[in-house]
Design a protein around this motif. Structure first.
Motif, short mmCIF file in Angstrom:
data_model
loop_
_atom_site.label_atom_id
_atom_site.label_comp_id
_atom_site.label_asym_id
_atom_site.label_seq_id
_atom_site.Cartn_x
_atom_site.Cartn_y
_atom_site.Cartn_z
N PHE A 151 43.25 38.40 38.77
CA PHE A 151 44.47 37.79 39.31
C PHE A 151 44.33 36.26 39.33
O PHE A 151 45.28 35.55 39.00
CB PHE A 151 44.74 38.32 40.71
CG PHE A 151 46.01 37.81 41.32
CD1 PHE A 151 47.24 38.27 40.89
CD2 PHE A 151 45.98 36.84 42.33
CE1 PHE A 151 48.41 37.79 41.44
CE2 PHE A 151 47.15 36.36 42.88
CZ PHE A 151 48.37 36.83 42.44
N SER A 152 43.15 35.78 39.70
CA SER A 152 42.91 34.33 39.69
C SER A 152 43.08 33.76 38.29
O SER A 152 43.67 32.70 38.10
CB SER A 152 41.50 34.02 40.21
OG SER A 152 41.35 34.41 41.55
N ARG A 153 42.55 34.50 37.30
CA ARG A 153 42.68 34.05 35.91
C ARG A 153 44.13 34.04 35.48
O ARG A 153 44.60 33.12 34.82
CB ARG A 153 41.86 34.98 35.00
CG ARG A 153 42.04 34.76 33.50
CD ARG A 153 41.39 33.47 33.05
NE ARG A 153 41.68 33.17 31.66
CZ ARG A 153 41.01 33.67 30.61
NH1 ARG A 153 39.99 34.51 30.83
NH2 ARG A 153 41.32 33.34 29.39
N ALA A 154 44.89 35.06 35.91
CA ALA A 154 46.29 35.16 35.52
C ALA A 154 47.11 34.02 36.13
O ALA A 154 47.93 33.39 35.45
CB ALA A 154 46.85 36.51 35.94
N VAL A 155 46.89 33.75 37.42
CA VAL A 155 47.67 32.71 38.09
C VAL A 155 47.40 31.34 37.48
O VAL A 155 48.30 30.50 37.40
CB VAL A 155 47.33 32.71 39.61
CG1 VAL A 155 47.90 31.47 40.28
CG2 VAL A 155 47.89 33.95 40.27
N SER A 156 46.16 31.10 37.05
CA SER A 156 45.80 29.79 36.52
C SER A 156 46.08 29.64 35.03
O SER A 156 45.90 28.55 34.48
CB SER A 156 44.31 29.53 36.78
OG SER A 156 43.51 30.48 36.07
N GLU A 157 46.54 30.68 34.39
CA GLU A 157 46.75 30.66 32.94
C GLU A 157 48.00 29.86 32.59
O GLU A 157 49.02 29.95 33.26
CB GLU A 157 46.88 32.10 32.42
CG GLU A 157 46.59 32.26 30.94
CD GLU A 157 47.73 31.73 30.10
OE1 GLU A 157 47.46 30.95 29.17
OE2 GLU A 157 48.88 32.08 30.38
N VAL A 158 47.91 29.07 31.51
CA VAL A 158 49.07 28.26 31.12
C VAL A 158 49.40 28.40 29.64
O VAL A 158 50.58 28.41 29.27
CB VAL A 158 48.82 26.76 31.46
CG1 VAL A 158 47.60 26.23 30.74
CG2 VAL A 158 50.05 25.92 31.14
N GLY A 159 48.38 28.53 28.77
CA GLY A 159 48.62 28.51 27.33
C GLY A 159 49.55 29.58 26.82
O GLY A 159 50.55 29.31 26.13
N ALA A 160 49.25 30.84 27.18
CA ALA A 160 50.06 31.96 26.66
C ALA A 160 51.44 31.99 27.29
O ALA A 160 52.44 32.21 26.59
CB ALA A 160 49.33 33.28 26.91
N VAL A 161 51.52 31.78 28.62
CA VAL A 161 52.82 31.92 29.29
C VAL A 161 53.79 30.82 28.89
O VAL A 161 55.01 31.05 28.86
CB VAL A 161 52.66 31.97 30.82
CG1 VAL A 161 51.90 33.21 31.25
CG2 VAL A 161 51.99 30.73 31.37
#
Length: 218
Positions: free
Chosen positions: A148-158
């Motif tokens: 979940f931490s990785r998902a919240v901090s993700e920017v490139g794909a989203v």
């Protein structure tokens, strides 16, 4: 940016990441536990592949999804490009290897005597997996929260598949990119503070769970 927009962006970030991680956990925890207890020829190769996918560059994943979901792509008929649904798909694919790999590690780290005892009960495979998941729940929950931490901090794909559309697909990380490029650094600092608070909340949950699990084991 006003408070209402900040709240909307924060809630969308949590919603998109939460749904993606729930879906990846439903699949990844069971898959990881099943791989951990199974013996097959390509097991080591499978685990190596999962470990490799844990480090998938988000930008590469976003580009592949963009090509698949665009109007000219094979999945263009779904019409989900530049929507929150596309962002959920991206984060699901990003976190699935993480949850699966950490579930494998959590189950394999259980005492061998315990695993052999559960196996000696000769239960159906899905019951055996369920028992092992329960025994390894502390490590598995930590893995899910890490995803979940990785998902919240993700920017490139989203940002590639979501488009960073205001009031629709703009989340905390993509908003930080936008306002940084716009030179609105006060807004960036507020967004960064909110993102930090989200991280803090996740870590607090992990520590609380570990503490409570430790109390129960005592």
């Amino acid at each position: 940016m006003d408070i209402a927009e900040l709240i909307q962006i924060t809630l969308l970030s949590i919603q998109v990441s939460g749904v993606a991680v729930i879906l990846s956990s439903i699949m990844g925890v069971w898959l990881g536990a099943y791989i951990a207890i199974s013996e097959f020829k390509l097991k080591k190769l499978t685990i190596t592949l999962i470990d490799t996918l844990m480090g998938t560059p988000p930008v590469l994943l976003g580009l592949i999804l963009y090509l698949l979901l665009s109007r000219s792509g094979p999945l263009g008929f779904l019409g989900v490009l530049f929507t929150p649904a596309a962002m959920i798909i991206a984060q699901f694919l990003l976190t699935l290897p993480i949850v699966t790999g950490l579930a494998i590690s959590a189950v394999e780290s259980l005492p061998r005597e315990l695993r052999e005892y559960i196996k000696s009960l000769a239960l159906p495979a899905h019951y055996e997996v369920l028992l092992l998941i329960n025994e390894a729940r502390t490590g598995i929950i930590s893995g899910v929260l890490a995803a979940f931490s990785r998902a919240v901090s993700e920017v490139g794909a989203v940002i590639i598949v979501g488009g960073n559309i205001r009031y629709y697909t703009r989340v905390l990380t993509t908003a930080i990119v936008y306002y940084t490029n716009s030179g609105e650094f006060d807004t960036v600092l507020w967004l960064g503070l909110v993102l930090t608070l989200v991280y803090f909340a996740i870590n607090a949950v992990v520590l609380l769970l570990r503490y409570r699990m430790g109390e129960r084991s005592d």
